[in-house]
Design a protein around this motif. Sequence first.
Motif, PDB file in Angstrom:
ATOM      1  N   VAL A 171      43.382  47.044  47.818  1.00  0.00           N
ATOM      2  CA  VAL A 171      43.823  46.110  46.781  1.00  0.00           C
ATOM      3  C   VAL A 171      43.372  44.687  47.085  1.00  0.00           C
ATOM      4  O   VAL A 171      42.868  43.984  46.207  1.00  0.00           O
ATOM      5  CB  VAL A 171      45.356  46.174  46.608  1.00  0.00           C
ATOM      6  CG1 VAL A 171      45.837  45.118  45.623  1.00  0.00           C
ATOM      7  CG2 VAL A 171      45.773  47.569  46.151  1.00  0.00           C
ATOM      8  N   ASP A 172      43.496  44.237  48.317  1.00  0.00           N
ATOM      9  CA  ASP A 172      43.131  42.863  48.647  1.00  0.00           C
ATOM     10  C   ASP A 172      41.644  42.593  48.405  1.00  0.00           C
ATOM     11  O   ASP A 172      41.273  41.480  48.025  1.00  0.00           O
ATOM     12  CB  ASP A 172      43.508  42.536  50.085  1.00  0.00           C
ATOM     13  CG  ASP A 172      45.021  42.484  50.286  1.00  0.00           C
ATOM     14  OD1 ASP A 172      45.754  42.332  49.277  1.00  0.00           O
ATOM     15  OD2 ASP A 172      45.473  42.609  51.433  1.00  0.00           O
ATOM     16  N   LEU A 173      40.790  43.586  48.596  1.00  0.00           N
ATOM     17  CA  LEU A 173      39.358  43.394  48.331  1.00  0.00           C
ATOM     18  C   LEU A 173      39.078  43.265  46.837  1.00  0.00           C
ATOM     19  O   LEU A 173      38.194  42.514  46.429  1.00  0.00           O
ATOM     20  CB  LEU A 173      38.544  44.542  48.919  1.00  0.00           C
ATOM     21  CG  LEU A 173      38.483  44.591  50.444  1.00  0.00           C
ATOM     22  CD1 LEU A 173      37.700  45.823  50.900  1.00  0.00           C
ATOM     23  CD2 LEU A 173      37.858  43.320  50.996  1.00  0.00           C
ATOM     24  N   VAL A 174      39.828  43.973  46.029  1.00  0.00           N
ATOM     25  CA  VAL A 174      39.666  43.889  44.577  1.00  0.00           C
ATOM     26  C   VAL A 174      39.954  42.468  44.098  1.00  0.00           C
ATOM     27  O   VAL A 174      39.262  41.937  43.236  1.00  0.00           O
ATOM     28  CB  VAL A 174      40.594  44.887  43.855  1.00  0.00           C
ATOM     29  CG1 VAL A 174      40.604  44.660  42.358  1.00  0.00           C
ATOM     30  CG2 VAL A 174      40.202  46.320  44.193  1.00  0.00           C
ATOM     31  N   TYR A 175      40.952  41.838  44.679  1.00  0.00           N
ATOM     32  CA  TYR A 175      41.396  40.521  44.231  1.00  0.00           C
ATOM     33  C   TYR A 175      40.793  39.363  45.028  1.00  0.00           C
ATOM     34  O   TYR A 175      41.138  38.209  44.787  1.00  0.00           O
ATOM     35  CB  TYR A 175      42.923  40.443  44.297  1.00  0.00           C
ATOM     36  CG  TYR A 175      43.580  41.275  43.227  1.00  0.00           C
ATOM     37  CD1 TYR A 175      43.769  40.760  41.953  1.00  0.00           C
ATOM     38  CD2 TYR A 175      44.010  42.565  43.489  1.00  0.00           C
ATOM     39  CE1 TYR A 175      44.369  41.520  40.957  1.00  0.00           C
ATOM     40  CE2 TYR A 175      44.612  43.330  42.506  1.00  0.00           C
ATOM     41  CZ  TYR A 175      44.786  42.801  41.251  1.00  0.00           C
ATOM     42  OH  TYR A 175      45.386  43.562  40.269  1.00  0.00           O
ATOM     43  N   GLU A 176      39.882  39.653  45.942  1.00  0.00           N
ATOM     44  CA  GLU A 176      39.282  38.589  46.741  1.00  0.00           C
ATOM     45  C   GLU A 176      38.612  37.554  45.833  1.00  0.00           C
ATOM     46  O   GLU A 176      37.776  37.889  44.998  1.00  0.00           O
ATOM     47  CB  GLU A 176      38.261  39.188  47.708  1.00  0.00           C
ATOM     48  CG  GLU A 176      37.757  38.204  48.732  1.00  0.00           C
ATOM     49  CD  GLU A 176      36.900  38.884  49.784  1.00  0.00           C
ATOM     50  OE1 GLU A 176      35.776  38.415  49.992  1.00  0.00           O
ATOM     51  OE2 GLU A 176      37.368  39.887  50.358  1.00  0.00           O
ATOM     52  N   GLY A 177      39.022  36.300  45.957  1.00  0.00           N
ATOM     53  CA  GLY A 177      38.447  35.221  45.163  1.00  0.00           C
ATOM     54  C   GLY A 177      38.948  35.138  43.732  1.00  0.00           C
ATOM     55  O   GLY A 177      38.434  34.366  42.932  1.00  0.00           O
ATOM     56  N   VAL A 178      39.964  35.932  43.390  1.00  0.00           N
ATOM     57  CA  VAL A 178      40.487  35.968  42.023  1.00  0.00           C
ATOM     58  C   VAL A 178      41.788  35.173  41.949  1.00  0.00           C
ATOM     59  O   VAL A 178      42.679  35.344  42.773  1.00  0.00           O
ATOM     60  CB  VAL A 178      40.756  37.424  41.567  1.00  0.00           C
ATOM     61  CG1 VAL A 178      41.443  37.454  40.215  1.00  0.00           C
ATOM     62  CG2 VAL A 178      39.463  38.210  41.548  1.00  0.00           C
TER      63      VAL A 178
END
Length: 93
Positions: free
Chosen positions: A43-50
């Motif tokens: 999940v954290d990779l999906v939202y990286e920089g978002v």
Amino acid sequence: MVVSRYERRVEVHSRRAGLWVLREALAGGSVPISALDGAALEVDLVYEGVELEAPPSATRAIGSSPRVGVARGEDRPASSSLRGARRYDDGTE
């Protein structure tokens, strides 16, 4: 797959033995993706920089429905029970 724009949450819907199964993960977690031979999506990779949006106001649009209880991080077979899952008895997926 459903990715929330209001909170760090990813849902993966899949079919297993004729039933819909929901797997859900929140920030810091991961959700397995069976179509990719056991790979998991972090999940954290999906939202990286978002930057997440603020959730909508408490007033819902006409015709929308509230989210019904979801078991966090667990498989949940679709059924006609009040647990929030649905079974499509008309043959649709």
